[in-house]
Design an enzyme around this catalytic site. Structure first.
Site, PDB file in Angstrom:
ATOM      1  N   HIS A  83     109.906  56.506   9.551  1.00 52.66           N
ATOM      2  CA  HIS A  83     111.008  57.449   9.779  1.00 52.66           C
ATOM      3  C   HIS A  83     112.264  56.750  10.289  1.00 52.66           C
ATOM      4  O   HIS A  83     113.366  57.276  10.154  1.00 52.66           O
ATOM      5  CB  HIS A  83     110.573  58.606  10.695  1.00 52.66           C
ATOM      6  CG  HIS A  83     110.450  58.293  12.145  1.00 52.66           C
ATOM      7  ND1 HIS A  83     109.241  58.056  12.771  1.00 52.66           N
ATOM      8  CD2 HIS A  83     111.385  58.205  13.127  1.00 52.66           C
ATOM      9  CE1 HIS A  83     109.438  57.850  14.048  1.00 52.66           C
ATOM     10  NE2 HIS A  83     110.733  57.933  14.303  1.00 52.66           N
ATOM     11  N   ASP A 219     103.014  55.760   9.850  1.00 59.04           N
ATOM     12  CA  ASP A 219     104.468  55.779  10.029  1.00 59.04           C
ATOM     13  C   ASP A 219     105.004  54.361  10.240  1.00 59.04           C
ATOM     14  O   ASP A 219     105.349  53.965  11.352  1.00 59.04           O
ATOM     15  CB  ASP A 219     104.810  56.681  11.223  1.00 59.04           C
ATOM     16  CG  ASP A 219     106.283  57.038  11.296  1.00 59.04           C
ATOM     17  OD1 ASP A 219     107.072  56.434  10.541  1.00 59.04           O
ATOM     18  OD2 ASP A 219     106.639  57.910  12.103  1.00 59.04           O
ATOM     19  N   SER A 645     110.706  54.952  19.019  1.00 53.70           N
ATOM     20  CA  SER A 645     110.155  54.939  17.664  1.00 53.70           C
ATOM     21  C   SER A 645     110.241  53.527  17.103  1.00 53.70           C
ATOM     22  O   SER A 645     111.304  52.911  17.104  1.00 53.70           O
ATOM     23  CB  SER A 645     110.940  55.899  16.765  1.00 53.70           C
ATOM     24  OG  SER A 645     110.727  57.230  17.131  1.00 53.70           O
TER      25      SER A 645
END
Length: 717
Positions: A83, A219, A645
């Site tokens: 992402h 991810d 992230s």
């Protein structure tokens, strides 16, 4: 027996006291290092941060200004979240070559794809500059004067600080402005896409599974940093060579188990751990509900179009994910703050704070802080709500309004700085708008606009609304705006901006879309922003003094600075949790869960045939656990937030064991109140990443350039 119970209580308390916090890597020696070693760490604080020697910090860059990444090879190979790389993967995707859907893998360096404006920034050095920043500040009469002088000192020090020609400096405030640190950085601008799994792996579960556990999302994505022949930052060039990092992480295929030590390094964006109870009450009762309702309306419209049209799906994929991310986060945050009784906990702390102020006889300095907070948050309430409606509707979620607001700012440039500044800004705007309209659908935005303008007109405080929105018919207004405004297309926008300043402004002010934006923005700038800023400035000053008092009166507490997008270290243990009565979550998820959730052809839960075939054959290569299962993700007590992230999850020896990408829904309130009982970060297991690269993608070239640490039972690579 009583002694045993007491011992257990003390052990539990000690473990909890050692969890949580986002610590500055250059200041780990002492208490933090002792805590980390007590939790199982086998390396030293110097191994994590060193100026003169290679250390872990040298392998953890800031990725694209909003995420974290890590170096995993001596050839500049970089790992981050899927992402985090999503915008860049999308930018290379077309209906014919849909890398979002199908994935992308470069089997040779020549196949790697350059990315315009993508940057990666490393921290070279951290230095405390508090004394220099406070020079001439403390005796100034007003908060605005103090803030102005601080900014002047920051600008002067950034300019004068000694550094290499290719390096930069940035200065950030810590502890609500009680401390300032300077960071020397190096930013690389040639960063190329190397690999990304299909969205059915990298985004598996999509928004349904976002922020929840158990998670089954692979991810991750891979990029490579390129440098000039001297290994220094350079603009993109075919002559650039792969960057040689000062440090890169060995990737562990040894696996993890519950209670293992874990450490996460990264660039957490923003936390507010020391807000007073009055602020938290306002977030829970007023601000979060308003923002959730607005984004919920926008997402439902976009989702309906994306499910029916693949071209729109590609256009809106990244935007939708960004909007949905915090929409769901705010829902979980509100639930968590209520479940953990955060307001009551903060009120109890405030009572203790006041008692210690009184006992120390420091009422003159700290005695009215809490009463002032209470008054200010009461006074700012309506303005804060109106501000969030303006931000969410005009600036973020209705594209025609956000486009119009940029043009509104252009008109303000003309009014304040003249025609030359106007023309410079106009040319930059046209260039930037081209990319925005590439991912714009007037058909989608029209339906979003209708929903959001109705919420703005009916839910935002009425005393601040412009005349144009009083008792408005949202449907009729939508038809009027989208039926005539030139803001609905790039060609229309260029037509509006064609000509000298006078003719451009004349055309803009005749456009119905721009007229609406201008009426809303004028009302906001006149009736909301000045008063909000006035009260907020008072709260900034109070918060700084409150933080100073907390550090003074609670010297033995573990007080860490709020996140501010600078490099931090957080540590904890692999740990399951109990989210609610009779429900217990294990700390590890497996590929089995992907197959259990599999829905053929579904937008969120489809699974590639090759992955199903590998699962059915149990063909996991060297990456299965000792029971022959394929681990996918795990959770731990590391204190993370947005910006973490892509952060590396490291074991006790500093090997990469996973890739941070999320938090559990029940614990998203950790930005405001961290609770070790329910706050967990979610990480992709390094073994699953290696499995997808190796067995699914067949990218042996990437496996071969990594240093992989295998279990002793397997032959070393």
């Amino acid at each position: 027996m009583k002694f045993l119970k007491l011992l257990l209580v003390l052990v539990v308390f000690q473990v909890q006291a050692q969890q949580g916090g986002m610590w500055i890597p250059s200041l780990l020696k002492g208490t933090n290092e002792k805590e980390m070693k007590a939790l199982g760490m086998k390396i030293s604080a110097d191994d994590i941060y060193s100026v003169n020697n290679s250390s872990l910090k040298d392998a953890v860059p800031h990725f694209d200004g909003g995420c974290t990444a890590e170096m995993i090879s001596p050839k500049g190979l970089l790992l981050t979240n899927h992402h985090c790389g999503y915008d860049n993967i999308q930018s290379h995707s077309t209906v014919e070559h849909d890398y979002l859907t199908d994935g992308f893998w470069a089997y040779k360096m020549e196949e790697e794809l350059p990315n315009k404006d993508l940057t990666v920034t490393f921290i070279i050095k951290i230095e405390d500059v508090t004394t220099k920043i406070f020079e001439g500040v403390l005796n100034l009469p007003s908060e605005s004067d103090k803030q102005k002088k601080i900014q002047q000192n920051i600008a002067a020090l950034n300019k004068s600080y000694s550094r290499e020609a290719w390096q930069e400096t940035m200065i950030r405030a810590f502890y609500d402005g009680n401390q300032y640190l300077l960071f020397v950085t190096e930013t690389f601008k040639d960063v190329r896409l190397v690999g990304a799994p299909p969205s059915s792996i990298g985004k598996f579960g999509s928004d349904t599974d976002n922020w929840v556990w158990p998670r089954h999302t692979g991810d991750f994505s891979l990029f490579r940093i390129y440098a000039d022949k001297n290994n220094r930052p350079a603009e993109y060039s075919k002559d650039n060579v792969p960057y040689t990092p000062k440090h890169f992480f060995p990737v562990s295929a040894k696996g993890i188990q519950e209670n293992d030590f874990t450490m996460v390094m990264g660039y957490p964006g923003r936390t507010q751990e020391y807000l007073p109870s009055f602020a938290v009450e306002q977030i829970v009762n007023d601000l979060n509900p308003a923002k959730i309702e607005i984004r919920d309306a926008a997402l439902k419209v976009q989702d309906g179009f994306m499910r029916k049209d693949n071209a729109i799906k590609i256009q809106y994929a990244s935007k939708y994910a960004g909007v949905a991310n915090y929409w769901k986060k705010w829902i979980g945050e509100t639930k968590g703050l209520k479940k953990s009784n955060a307001v009551a906990v903060k009120k109890d702390f405030e009572k203790k704070f006041q008692e210690r102020v009184n006992k120390a006889g420091k009422q003159a300095e700290y005695g009215t802080i809490l009463a002032d907070f209470e008054k200010n948050y009461k006074d700012i309430r309506e303005y804060a709500i109106a501000r969030d409606y303006f931000t969410e509707v005009v600036l973020r979620n209705s594209e025609i309004l956000s486009f119009g607001y940029r043009l509104y700012q252009l008109e303000q440039v003309y009014n304040t700085k003249g025609e030359q500044a106007f023309n410079d800004r106009k040319n930059n705007l046209i260039s930037g708008f081209e990319g925005l309209y590439k991912d714009y659908s007037a058909q989608v935005d029209e339906k979003v606009f209708e929903q959001l303008i109705n919420l703005y007109a009916t839910k935002s405080p009425k005393q601040f609304l412009p005349e144009s929105l009083n008792n408005v018919n949202a449907s009729a207004l939508t038809t009027s705006v989208f039926g005539s405004s030139k803001l609905t297309s790039f060609n229309g926008l260029k037509e509006l901006l064609n000509g000298d300043a006078k003719s451009v402004l004349e055309k803009l002010n005749q456009d119905k879309g721009y007229q609406l934006v201008k009426s809303i923005a004028d009302s906001y700038q006149k009736n909301v922003a000045p008063k909000f800023d006035e009260i907020n400035l008072k709260n900034i000053a109070l918060q700084r003094t409150y933080m100073k008092g907390i550090m003074e009166f609670f010297p033995n507490d573990r007080i860490f600075p709020d996140a501010n997008s600078t490099l931090r270290v957080t540590y904890g243990k692999v740990k399951g949790y109990k989210p609610s009565d009779a429900v217990i979550y294990e700390p590890v998820s497996y590929l089995d869960g992907v197959i259990e959730k599999y829905i053929p052809g579904d937008y969120e839960f489809d699974v590639p045939k090759k992955l199903i075939d590998l699962y059915n054959a149990k063909d996991y290569g060297r990456y299965a656990d000792k029971n022959g299962k394929m681990p996918l993700a795990f959770i731990a007590t590391n204190h993370t937030t947005g910006g973490n992230s892509g952060s590396p999850a490291l074991d006790a020896k500093g090997n990469l064991i996973g890739l941070n990408f999320d938090r559990v829904w029940e614990g998203t309130m950790s930005d405001i109140y961290y609770s070790p009982e329910i706050c967990r970060n979610i990480m992709v297991d390094a073994r699953y990443i290696l499995f997808v690269i190796d067995k699914f993608a067949g990218a042996k070239n990437l496996i071969e350039e990594m240093t992989i640490v295998y279990p002793k039972s397997q032959k070393a690579k």
